[in-house]
Every structure is written in structure tokens, then in C-alpha cells.
Design a protein around this motif. Structure first.
Motif, mmCIF file in Angstrom:
data_model
loop_
_atom_site.group_PDB
_atom_site.id
_atom_site.type_symbol
_atom_site.label_atom_id
_atom_site.label_comp_id
_atom_site.label_asym_id
_atom_site.label_seq_id
_atom_site.Cartn_x
_atom_site.Cartn_y
_atom_site.Cartn_z
ATOM 1 N N ASP A 1 0.828 -1.204 0.000
ATOM 2 C CA ASP A 1 0.000 0.000 0.000
ATOM 3 C C ASP A 1 0.860 1.250 0.000
ATOM 4 O OD1 ASP A 1 -2.233 -1.534 0.056
ATOM 5 O OD2 ASP A 1 -2.337 -1.619 2.247
ATOM 6 N N ARG A 2 1.907 1.203 0.813
ATOM 7 C CA ARG A 2 2.779 2.375 0.915
ATOM 8 C C ARG A 2 3.452 2.658 -0.433
ATOM 9 N NH1 ARG A 2 7.882 3.219 2.918
ATOM 10 N NH2 ARG A 2 8.152 0.975 2.769
ATOM 11 N N ASP A 3 4.000 1.608 -1.028
ATOM 12 C CA ASP A 3 4.672 1.767 -2.322
ATOM 13 C C ASP A 3 3.703 2.274 -3.375
ATOM 14 O OD1 ASP A 3 6.950 0.938 -1.219
ATOM 15 O OD2 ASP A 3 7.133 -0.964 -2.317
ATOM 16 N N ALA A 4 2.475 1.741 -3.340
ATOM 17 C CA ALA A 4 1.493 2.146 -4.342
ATOM 18 C C ALA A 4 1.130 3.620 -4.169
ATOM 19 C CB ALA A 4 0.239 1.281 -4.233
ATOM 20 N N SER A 5 1.052 4.060 -2.899
ATOM 21 C CA SER A 5 0.628 5.442 -2.674
ATOM 22 C C SER A 5 1.706 6.431 -3.099
ATOM 23 C CB SER A 5 0.259 5.653 -1.210
ATOM 24 O OG SER A 5 1.409 5.478 -0.422
ATOM 25 N N THR A 6 3.014 6.030 -3.012
ATOM 26 C CA THR A 6 4.059 6.947 -3.475
ATOM 27 C C THR A 6 4.318 6.768 -4.967
ATOM 28 O OG1 THR A 6 5.678 5.333 -2.746
ATOM 29 C CG2 THR A 6 5.312 7.225 -1.306
ATOM 30 N N GLY A 7 3.597 5.879 -5.609
ATOM 31 C CA GLY A 7 3.741 5.715 -7.055
ATOM 32 C C GLY A 7 4.916 4.861 -7.467
ATOM 33 N N LEU A 8 5.487 4.114 -6.530
ATOM 34 C CA LEU A 8 6.625 3.274 -6.895
ATOM 35 C C LEU A 8 6.174 2.046 -7.679
ATOM 36 C CD1 LEU A 8 8.813 3.518 -3.706
ATOM 37 C CD2 LEU A 8 9.429 4.259 -5.999
ATOM 38 N N ILE A 9 4.972 1.574 -7.429
ATOM 39 C CA ILE A 9 4.446 0.496 -8.270
ATOM 40 C C ILE A 9 3.060 0.901 -8.771
ATOM 41 C CG2 ILE A 9 5.717 -1.519 -7.479
ATOM 42 C CD1 ILE A 9 3.599 -2.033 -5.432
ATOM 43 N N ASN A 10 2.719 0.374 -9.934
ATOM 44 C CA ASN A 10 1.428 0.718 -10.539
ATOM 45 C C ASN A 10 0.304 0.010 -9.793
ATOM 46 O OD1 ASN A 10 3.112 1.810 -12.456
ATOM 47 N ND2 ASN A 10 3.070 -0.079 -13.673
ATOM 48 N N PRO A 11 -0.901 0.579 -9.845
ATOM 49 C CA PRO A 11 -2.046 -0.077 -9.196
ATOM 50 C C PRO A 11 -2.235 -1.525 -9.626
ATOM 51 C CG PRO A 11 -2.625 2.146 -9.880
ATOM 52 C CD PRO A 11 -1.234 1.902 -10.368
ATOM 53 N N PRO A 12 -2.116 -1.873 -10.935
ATOM 54 C CA PRO A 12 -2.333 -3.295 -11.271
ATOM 55 C C PRO A 12 -1.286 -4.207 -10.657
ATOM 56 C CG PRO A 12 -1.811 -1.985 -13.253
ATOM 57 C CD PRO A 12 -1.944 -1.023 -12.130
ATOM 58 N N GLU A 13 -0.022 -3.755 -10.683
ATOM 59 C CA GLU A 13 1.052 -4.547 -10.051
ATOM 60 C C GLU A 13 0.751 -4.750 -8.583
ATOM 61 O OE1 GLU A 13 4.846 -3.020 -12.656
ATOM 62 O OE2 GLU A 13 4.929 -2.838 -10.477
ATOM 63 N N ALA B 1 11.964 9.661 -4.868
ATOM 64 C CA ALA B 1 13.282 9.265 -4.360
ATOM 65 C C ALA B 1 13.221 9.081 -2.852
ATOM 66 C CB ALA B 1 14.318 10.323 -4.726
ATOM 67 N N ARG B 2 12.483 9.990 -2.194
ATOM 68 C CA ARG B 2 12.340 9.842 -0.735
ATOM 69 C C ARG B 2 11.571 8.584 -0.391
ATOM 70 N NH1 ARG B 2 12.081 15.337 -0.697
ATOM 71 N NH2 ARG B 2 9.821 15.394 -0.977
ATOM 72 N N GLY B 3 10.570 8.283 -1.206
ATOM 73 C CA GLY B 3 9.728 7.130 -0.916
ATOM 74 C C GLY B 3 10.367 5.803 -1.278
ATOM 75 N N ILE C 1 12.645 6.409 -9.993
ATOM 76 C CA ILE C 1 12.075 7.642 -9.456
ATOM 77 C C ILE C 1 11.579 8.540 -10.579
ATOM 78 C CG2 ILE C 1 13.523 7.552 -7.405
ATOM 79 C CD1 ILE C 1 15.244 9.700 -8.583
ATOM 80 N N GLY C 2 11.800 8.138 -11.830
ATOM 81 C CA GLY C 2 11.274 8.906 -12.945
ATOM 82 C C GLY C 2 11.991 10.221 -13.164
ATOM 83 N N LEU C 3 13.261 10.281 -12.785
ATOM 84 C CA LEU C 3 14.058 11.480 -13.033
ATOM 85 C C LEU C 3 14.138 11.707 -14.546
ATOM 86 C CD1 LEU C 3 15.796 13.471 -11.285
ATOM 87 C CD2 LEU C 3 17.761 12.098 -11.943
ATOM 88 N N PHE C 4 14.111 12.970 -14.983
ATOM 89 C CA PHE C 4 14.130 13.370 -16.403
ATOM 90 C C PHE C 4 12.804 13.076 -17.097
ATOM 91 C CE2 PHE C 4 18.618 11.744 -15.789
ATOM 92 C CZ PHE C 4 19.112 12.987 -15.411
ATOM 93 N N ARG C 5 11.966 12.211 -16.501
ATOM 94 C CA ARG C 5 10.730 11.828 -17.144
ATOM 95 C C ARG C 5 9.570 12.613 -16.513
ATOM 96 N NH1 ARG C 5 8.116 7.067 -16.306
ATOM 97 N NH2 ARG C 5 9.748 6.314 -14.956
ATOM 98 N N LEU C 6 9.667 12.728 -15.191
ATOM 99 C CA LEU C 6 8.612 13.396 -14.435
ATOM 100 C C LEU C 6 9.154 14.738 -13.939
ATOM 101 C CD1 LEU C 6 7.496 10.339 -12.312
ATOM 102 C CD2 LEU C 6 6.314 11.314 -14.287
ATOM 103 N N PRO C 7 8.272 15.643 -13.515
ATOM 104 C CA PRO C 7 8.755 16.906 -12.936
ATOM 105 C C PRO C 7 9.668 16.609 -11.739
ATOM 106 C CG PRO C 7 6.386 16.973 -13.262
ATOM 107 C CD PRO C 7 6.820 15.600 -13.628
#
Lengths: 367, 660
Positions: free
Chosen positions: A46-58, B486-488, B472-478
Motif C-alpha cells: 500500500d505504501r509503495d502504491a501510494s508513493t507511485g513506486l508500483i502501478n495499481p495493477p502490479e 526518491a524519498r519514498g 524515481i522517474g528522473l528526467f521523465r517526471l517533474p
């Protein structure tokens, strides 16, 4: 007695470590299990998903997979602890109360040395001792010098002591330091050279020769340096040069110089014609003296070898040389004694012992 | 009293270990909580007693108590305090005591911080730990007792081997032992899992921090040992494929493989049986390393113990533990539940490849180290397997490993997209090619493979960075969002990047040092000037000096660049009177990551000195790489999700659960 008291305390502590959990009974405790881990993993997703590190489907897929694991773990829980097994607990308590001390004291009794107190060095060197051995005195001077390595006087005191004890490498170092911190003088250079020669078993090495040359450069009259320069020439095979040096020395020497005889013997050895002395009687006296001197010298050398071997008996060659020397001096008893000493010294090392026995056989001292 | 108390504490530790190795197992069998908890309290008590015993030995060395044989043989009253302390483990008996102290330390840590473990697992782990401990306590007490006394103590000790009188001894063995012995925990966990017949993803999570700790220490320990050899042995080599070095490299390779397979197991519940085997192997190889070094089987600078009785005892321990654990594995592994399957092109697949290559590399080192010994035992023929063998076998295995390395983190779990990963690695490939071209244009001489290796190293480094950039999507995202991501990002991801980049950096150092190292060996007199790699070196003087327990001849060199003095270097030759041994103290001057290295040879009576001067380009990177790797390990260890379960109430878990 304190020691045994400490041992008793330690044993009691060890026993306590075993008895304590037994006494606490089976109160429910914080206990980890697989389900905790999987729940934790779910919250991570949940944490990873909320920071956008993994996509919702993953995230959804991973959630399904971990939930499956969670279910499996929940379906197959570890067996819950049963009640207290009093028989086993009593057994464990007995092992701790009886077995532990018995094993510990038994093993320690075999291995330990409870009778020996500690011997920290600081305490030992403080104990007053009127009859301090030479070794202790040297150790004290050494300690002083380790702390004050620039004390030239200390080095000049210890250097000849080392030389007398036959610790030639130490003597060389001490003479060197004495020169470094006391400044140069012809005597010090010559002493250093002499120690170098002794360290090289009587060979005037290039290093030693340099020292004698420096000494002569500082004072052309330096007797010891001149004598050894002559010896160096003799060892190099330049007998004529040696003879010249020694003859010059004798010509300049005062008639009652104590070293006269020594130089004359040396001169005679290289075949130089004896220098006209002040009188025939004096020369004759000197000749007599040289005989006794020489034998004294030989004796002192043999003694030195014997002392060295007493300290360090590993040197088979040394033992054989000593035995041979006693035989040459006509001292058969001492030769016998030395050979039995030698056998004792190397008895632990079969290879050396064999070498020694063969050597003794060659000397005709078998058995 | 200190000596005897220390001795008795060690005996008591043996007694406690014997209890710890049996009672908890019985408790687990009859599911009695109190009996299982005996493991905890005895493990902690054992740690206290061994620590007391070790402290006693240190005190004896510091106070120069020459009534203790170990102190007489390895200490000297004039030795500086630091070496009095490090001398405790600079000898066979003391180093074995350090070994068991660390074993007890790890046991104690599991007992203290193992609250998150199921109680029966913890009981089993600590019991297995106690089996190992009991065997080694017996070994120490019966064959290498450091507390043996002499009734008539001499006035002075025989001093420590001068080669070991170095700050390196303070760091290298403790680090290495923390690594070696740390693998005992994963071993104990593996055996406990086999005994319980239960293994799943949670197990991997519990073992991982311990394995990581061991791996971090082993990495730094090996790197430290290599640097020590480099500056103290006087010929500027940093790795000799010496059997003792290999003995530490083998557990490292197995441990690295284990670390990676644990990830697969934790995340995907797969590779379970293989991971168990690796845990057993990593510690078995540590034991083998201990056997090789301690038995005196090998003759090298490390073999300061030569006693056949000890060798046989350790061999026995080795056979019982390795043979026993492998037999248990054979009997029980089939009963463990197998994990899921996965496609070859996936993160799991990449990690399996990593495991295969690492274990094969480990096997080649194993063969290269033990084959000569076996041959000597069988036929009496002495052969030496040196650098050529290892360069020919180890090198080719590492090339595919390094090529595949950047791909691994970029592949997704379960099913990966190799083409996508390759596309994302284009940048790394381009940087590698540019680097290769630059190196080829700028250097001459050396191996033709060297620029290629530099290119490969750059590929690895940039590839490691690309992974983070992508995530972290550097160069791709704002920039703001990227910073937030990166923090997360879990710290273990940053750790992965550092560790992987560290491999590339070490490789650059290795290649540069071996290919473009220049040396200048000559005889110099005071006033002479010689040149190396653009530096002028002038020998100013050669002077004797008196140290605390040695005297030395120190040569003073001025380092000139363009006629200007930029530094002075003071190499020396030390003479230790008590052991009448000589050591060479090389002088090192770091310029960036490169180093100038001067060591002295013989000093002739006429004042001329034989000197060996080396210029080693980028040599420091060889050790900087492992330091980065270890740092990556530390970051990964500090990750919230990997933290060892510190004693905290179960409430926090529920709190997290609520976020669902």
C-alpha cells in the motif's frame, strides 16, 4: 579463598540463567509468526502504491499473491504451546543445579591452576630486591633507554656490558647510538668496529673496517683501530701491509704499553721481523706474557662459547666446537661433560641429536 | 585471579552451551514455553561469560602477566598498548577465543532481538548455535587454551610477530570473524528450518538481516585485509590468490549468492530448498576457512599455528557439522514445500543466473585452493595453483555476471521484458563505449582487454544509476515528483545501487592497477633522483631511528613535480630485536585515487639503498568499491522493512495493518 568465592558467584549466576525461565512459567509472550510478516508486506505494498513506486495493477497482483501466502500461513499455524511439562522442567533444573557445577569444576580442575596468583609485570618490578640479578639491571637500563632513546650516556654504559655478555648485535647497536647521541670520537668508532668484528666471529668486515678508518682519521694514534686495520690487511691476504701497520705501531709505542705483546705476536704471525725494542729483557718478558695472554684469551673465548650454549643449546656446531676446544686444551673431563650437556640440550630434536652423535664420533668421543 | 576467573568463565560458557544445545530442543519437541525460553537466557548468559573471559585475556595482555603462556609467547612489556590489545587475537589461542566470543555475540543478539521470531524457531536456532559453540569451546579448552599458566614466569615475553604489529591487526581479524561467524546464524536458521520442516517467505525475511550483517563485515574484512597486505608486505600486491585469501573469498561468494536468493525467497516464495543449501554452504565454507588457517595445513604468512592435534580436532568439527548438516538436508529437503515457478526472463531468473555464476565461481576457487592440497596428500607431489589458473577460470565467469548485473534490477518480478530493459540500458552502453574509446586513445601498453574491462565497469556503474533514475522517474517526471519518489524509494533500493556501483568501481581499480602500473627498481644513494610516471623522487637521506620496540633505518624521499617538492615520503626498514625479525614499512602517497608506493630493500654499508618504487593508477578504487558495497549493505539493513525486530509491542503492526 577469594578466588573460590568468585567461582561460586559465577556458577550461581550461570545456574540462575537456566532456572529463571523455568520459574517464570508459560505466561503468554510476544511471539512472532509468519502471519505478522505477511501483514507487514501487505502494508508495504500500500505504501509503495501510494508513493507511485508500483502501478495499481502490479500492486493488486502482489496483494493477491501475499494474501494467498497469508491464508496459507493462517491455515497452517504453528502448534500452540502445550502446558508445562513438569517432569522435563525438573530434569532441566537438576541438570542446571548439579550437572553445570560438576562439569565446570571437573573440567576446570583438570585444566586450571587455581593456586597461581596473577603476576602483572608492574607489580613484580616494584618488589624491592637487594640482590638484583645482572639481567634485571640490564632490563632496567634497557627500559630506561626505550623511554629515553636519545640518552647517550645510557648507551655508552650499556654497550660494553652487552659486549661482555656476548650480545654482540646489541652491543653494536648501543655503540652506534652512543656515537649518534654523544658525538664522534676515535675511541667510540674503534669500539664500534671491535663489536662489529666480534659480531662477525672475528672477521673484520667492510663495515667494521670503515669504522676503524674513521677512527684513525679522527686520531691517527688510536691503538685499537690501528691494530684491527692491520688485522683487516692480514685477513685480506696483504701480509706486508699488515706488518707495516703493526711495525709502525710498535715503533711509536711507549715501552710499557700493555698491548705491545699482542701486536708483536700478530706481527710475528705475518712473518714481519720483530722491531728492535728498548731492551732484550723487555722483549723477552713481553714474549712470555704473550704466551699466557694468548692462552688466557683462548680460555676466555671457550668460556664465552660455553655460556652461550648454556643459554641456547640448539647450536649443534657450537657444541662440537666446544668439545673440540676442550680436547685441544687437554681437558678431557670437561670435554666429556660438554658432550653429555650437548646431548641433553638437543635430546628433544632427533635430527640434531643424530648430527651431534655423528660429530662426537668423528672427534673420537663415542658413547 | 584474573587469569583463573577468565579460564573458569570459559568453562562455564561451555556448560551453558551444552544446556542450551539440548534443553530448548526438548522444549520444542514437547512444546513447553519455559523450556524453549531457556535458550534465550542461556544464550545471553553465555555471551556474558565469554565476554568476561575475553576481557580477562585482554587484561592479562595489557598488564603483561607473563605467568600466562599465551602472553609470554605473544607479548612484550615494551609493546605499545594498541598492539598489546590487538596481540590478544594475533595468535592462535586468542583468535579462537575471539571466534567464539563473536559466535556468542551473534547468539546473544538473536536472543535479545529475536522477539519477532516464532518461539520454537528461535529455540531451534539458538540450540544449533550452541552446538557449534560447544564444539569450539571444547576445541579451545582442550587443544588451544589461552589461559594455561607457568609457575615461574619469565621477566620478558617473546613479542608479537612484527608483521602483525600494525593497525591492520586491530581491524582485519575482528571484521573477518564477524563475517565468518555471522554466517553461523543463517546456518542455524537453515538447520532449524530443516528440523521443523517449515520454510516459507517469512523465514527469508527473518534470516536476511543476519546474513546482511555477516556479508557487510566479511566484505569490509576482506577489503581491509587486502589493503593491509598491500601496504605492509612491501611489494605492492593486493591479492595473491593465497589459499588463506581464497578461504575468505569462498564464503563471500556463497554469502553474496545467498543474499540474492533470499530476496527471491522473500518476495516470491521460491528457491527455498536452494536457499537452505546456500546457507549451509556459506557457513561450511567459513568453517573450512577456519580449518585451513588454524590447522597449519597451509604454510603462508597466516599460518601461525602449527599443531597436528588441533588440525585433527578442527577436521572432526568440520566433518560433523558439514557432513551432519548436508545429511540432514538430504533427508529433509524433499519434505519441504516447493515454491512457485517463474519465467526465465524475470527478476527471479536474473537472480538465479547470479546464483549460478557466483556458485560456479566459488567452486573454481574451491578447486584451485584444495586440489593442490589433495594432490599433495595423495601423491606427495607439490604443485602450486596461482594467479594464472584463477584469471583463466574466475575471470570468464565474472564477465557474464557483470554484463547481466545491470539487467537484473531492471527486470520485473515474475515476467520481465528483456528488450525494454536493454532499451533503458542504452545510456549505460553508450557511456561504456565512450569510456572504452577514451581509454584506448589515452593509454598505451597494457593488455588489450583492459579498455574493454573498463568499458564493462562503466556499464555496471551507469547501469546501477539507470535503475534508480528509472524508478524515481528522473528526467521523465517533474523534479518535485521525482524527489518525492526518491524519498519514498525503499533504502534497500539505494543500497542495491551502491553495492552494484561498488562492483564496477572496484573493477576499474583492479584493471587500472594491473594494466598501467609502472615500477622502478633501482639502487639509490642519498642525493640521487629517479623518475616514475611524471614524478621525480629524490632520496634525501637514510637515517637510523629508535622506536618503542624496534629500531629502523628510515629513508627520506622528496616527491618532485616540475622541480617543485610536493611531499616527502618516509619508507623504512624496521628491526625488531626480540624476535630479530625485519619488516618493511612502505611509504604511500595518495594523489587522487592513485598512489605512489616506495618500499626499501637492502641497505648496503656504503649507504646505497635498493628501492622499489611503484606508481599505481586508481589503485584506491579497489578498496573504495568494497566500501561502497558495504555501505549499500548498511543502507539496506537500515531499511524499515528489513529491520531486526527490535523489542516493540505488537500494537505497531496492527497500526500498520489499519492503513490497508
Amino acid at each position: 579463598m577469594t578466588l573460590w568465592f568468585v567461582f561460586a558467584l559465577m556458577t550461581a549466576a550461570a545456574i540462575f540463567a537456566v532456572l529463571w525461565p523455568l520459574g517464570r512459567g508459560s505466561r503468554a509472550q510476544a511471539d512472532g509468526s509468519e502471519t505478522v510478516v505477511y501483514r507487514d508486506q501487505l502494508s508495504e505494498i500500500d505504501r509503495d502504491a501510494s508513493t507511485g513506486l508500483i502501478n495499481p495493477p502490479e500492486a493488486a497482483l502482489a496483494r493477491v499473491e501475499i494474501s494467498r501466502r497469508l491464508l496459507a500461513a493462517a491455515d497452517n499455524p504453528r502448534e500452540p504451546p502445550s502446558g508445562a511439562n513438569l517432569r522435563l522442567r525438573r530434569l532441566a533444573a537438576i541438570i542446571a543445579l548439579v550437572g553445570l557445577p560438576v562439569v565446570a569444576i571437573g573440567l576446570y580442575g583438570v585444566l586450571g591452576s587455581p593456586g597461581l596468583p596473577d603476576f602483572p609485570l608492574a607489580q613484580r618490578s616494584r618488589t624491592p630486591d637487594g640482590t638484583q640479578s645482572l639481567g634485571n639491571l640490564i632490563a632496567q637500563v634497557e627500559q630506561h633507554l626505550e623511554k629515553n632513546p636519545t640518552d647517550g650516556r645510557g648507551w655508552s654504559v650499556i654497550a660494553p656490558v652487552y659486549a661482555r655478555l656476548g650480545r654482540m648485535d646489541d652491543a653494536v647497536r648501543a655503540f652506534r647510538n652512543s656515537i649518534t647521541y654523544n658525538g664522534e670520537s676515535s675511541e667510540r668508532r674503534a669500539d664500534l668496529g671491535e663489536a662489529l668484528v666480534a659480531a662477525a666471529n672475528g672477521v673484520v668486515t667492510a663495515e667494521a673496517k670503515t669504522e676503524f678508518e674513521r677512527a684513525v682519521a679522527l686520531s691517527a694514534e688510536e691503538v685499537k683501530a690501528n691494530y684491527f686495520l692491520g688485522l683487516a690487511a692480514e685477513q685480506d691476504g696483504r701480509s706486508a701491509d699488515a706488518a707495516t701497520i703493526w711495525r709502525t705501531m710498535l715503533e711509536k709505542a711507549p715501552p710499557n704499553a700493555p698491548w705491545r705483546s699482542l701486536v708483536q705476536t700478530a706481527l710475528a704471525r705475518v712473518g714481519g721481523s720483530p722491531v728492535q725494542g728498548p731492551s732484550r729483557e723487555a722483549v723477552a718478558a713481553a714474549k712470555d706474557m704473550s704466551e699466557t695472554d694468548r692462552s688466557a684469551m683462548i680460555h676466555s673465548m671457550v668460556e664465552r662459547l660455553a655460556t652461550r650454549l648454556k643459554q641456547n643449546g640448539d647450536d649443534v656446531e657450537g657444541w662440537l666446537r666446544l668439545v673440540r676446544a676442550y680436547m685441544v686444551l687437554g681437558d678431557a673431563d670437561k670435554a666429556k661433560a660438554a658432550s653429555s650437556d650437548a646431548r641433553q640440550a638437543v635430546a628433544r630434536d632427533p635430527e640434531r641429536l643424530q648430527q651431534l652423535n655423528e660429530g662426537l664420533k668423528n672427534l673420537g668421543l663415542d658413547g | 585471579m584474573i587469569a583463573e576467573s577468565g579460564h573458569y568463565a570459559l568453562v562455564l560458557a561451555l556448560g551453558l552451551a551444552l544446556i542450551q544445545s539440548t534443553v530448548p530442543i526438548l522444549g520444542a519437541r514437547w512444546r513447553d514455553v519455559a523450556l524453549m525460553n531457556v535458550a534465550r537466557s542461556t544464550a545471553i548468559a553465555q555471551l556474558l561469560f565469554v565476554a568476561a573471559s575475553f576481557a580477562a585475556l585482554v587484561t592479562l595482555h595489557v598488564s603483561s602477566d607473563f605467568s600466562v603462556v599465551n602472553v609470554v609467547e605473544n607479548s612484550h612489556s615494551m609493546k605499545p598498548l594498541l598492539y598489546k590489545i590487538t596481540g590478544v587475537w594475533g595468535n592462535h589461542e586468542g583468535s579462537m577465543l575471539l571466534w567464539v566470543s563473536i559466535l556468542a555475540l551473534f547468539g546473544g543478539l538473536v536472543a535479545i532481538f529475536g522477539n519477532n521470531l516464532p518461539i520454537s524457531l528461535r529455540a531451534h536456532v539458538l540450540a544449533v548455535q550452541a552446538w557449534i559453540a560447544s564444539a569450539f569451546y571444547l576445541f579451545i579448552l582442550l587443544t588451544s587454551n589461552p589461559f594455561l599458566r607457568i609457575a615461574n614466569p619469565p621477566m620478558e615475553g617473546r613479542d608479537l610477530n612484527p608483521v602483525l604489529q600494525d593497525i591492520g591487526l586491530a581491524v582485519h581479524p575482528p571484521m573477518l570473524y564477524l563475517g565468518y561467524v555471522g554466517f553461523s546464524i543463517s546456518f542455524s536458521f537453515a538447520i532449524a528450518a530443516l528440523i521443523e520442516g517449515r520454510i516459507d517467505a517469512a523465514w527469508a525475511r527473518w534470516v536476511r538481516p543476519w546474513t546482511l550483517i555477516a556479508w557487510i563485515f566479511l566484505t569490509t574484512g576482506i577489503a581491509m585485509g587486502s589493503y593491509w597486505a598491500y601496504y605492509s608486505l612491501g611489494w605492492g600486491g593486493w591479492w595473491f590468490w593465497d589459499p588463506v585469501e581464497n578461504a575468505s573469498l569462498m564464503p563471500w561468494l556463497a554469502g553474496t549468492a545467498l543474499l540474492h536468493s533470499l530476496v527471491v525467497m522473500e518476495k516470491r516464495n521460491a528457491l527455498k530448498v536452494w536457499t537452505i543449501l546456500l546457507s549451509i554452504l556459506a557457513f561450511s565454507l567459513s568453517l573450512l576457512g577456519t580449518f585451513l588457517v588454524r590447522s597449519g595445513v597451509l604454510t603462508s604468512v597466516h599460518a601461525f599455528a602449527n599443531d597436528p592435534r588441533r588440525g585433527v580436532f578442527i577436521l572432526l568439527i568440520l566433518c560433523v557439522f558439514i557432513g551432519g548438516s548436508l545429511s540432514l538436508y538430504v533427508f529433509r529437503a524433499s519434505s519441504l514445500k516447493q515454491g512457485g515457478l517463474f519465467a526465465p526472463i524475470s527478476r527471479e531468473g536474473a537472480l538465479v543466473l547470479n546464483n549460478l555464476l557466483l556458485t560456479t565461481a566459488c567452486a573454481t576457487v574451491f578447486v584451485g585452493t584444495l586440489y593442490p592440497l589433495a594432490l599433495e596428500v595423495m601423491t606427495g607431489e607439490k604443485i602450486s595453483v596461482g594467479a594464472p589458473f584463477f584469471n583463466l577460470t574466475f575471470g570468464p565467469l565474472f564477465v557474464p555476471l557483470l554484463i547481466a548485473l545491470p539487467f537484473g534490477p531492471l527486470l520485473a518480478w515474475k515476467r520481465g521484458d528483456l528488450l525494454g530493459a536493454a532499451q533503458r540500458l542504452t545510456v549505460a552502453g553508450v557511456v561504456a563505449l565512450i569510456g572504452l574509446a577514451l581509454v584506448m586513445a589515452w593509454t598505451f601498453g597494457g593488455s588489450t582487454l583492459a579498455p574493454l574491462a573498463v568499458g564493462l565497469a562503466l556499464f555496471v556503474i551507469v547501469g546501477a544509476l539507470v535503475d534508480i533514475v528509472e524508478r524515481i522517474g528522473l528526467f521523465r517526471l517533474p523534479l518535485g515528483i521525482a524527489a518525492g519518489r526518491a524519498r519514498g524509494l525503499p533504502r534497500s533500493a539505494w543500497g542495491t545501487m551502491l553495492a552494484h556501483a561498488g562492483v564496477g568501481i572496484a573493477l576499474i581499480g583492479i584493471v587500472c592497477e594491473t594494466s598501467w602500473n609502472s615500477e622502478n627498481i633501482r639502487t639509490m644513494k642519498p642525493g640521487d633522483v629517479t623518475n616514475i610516471a611524471g614524478y621525480g623522487l629524490k632520496l634525501e637521506s637514510v637515517t637510523p631511528r629508535q622506536g618503542p620496540n624496534y629500531r629502523e633505518m628510515a629513508a627520506k624521499f622528496s616527491v618532485l613535480v616540475g622541480g617543485r617538492v610536493i611531499a616527502t615520503m618516509l619508507p623504512s626498514k624496521r628491526n625488531f630485536t626480540t624476535r630479530s625479525a625485519t619488516t618493511t614499512e612502505a611509504a604511500l602517497l595518495s594523489r587522487g585515487a592513485s598512489q605512489l608506493y616506495i618500499s626499501l630493500g637492502d641497505i648496503a654499508p656504503d649507504g646505497s639503498v635498493a628501492v622499489r618504487i611503484y606508481h599505481k593508477p586508481l589503485v584506491l578504487l579497489i578498496w573504495f568499491g568494497p566500501v561502497l558495497m558495504a555501505l549499500g549493505g548498511v543502507l539496506s539493513l537500515s531499511d524499515r522493512r528489513l529491520r531486526v525486530g527490535a523489542p516493540k509491542p505488537a500494537k505497531s503492526y496492527r497500526g500498520l495493518q489499519a492503513a490497508e
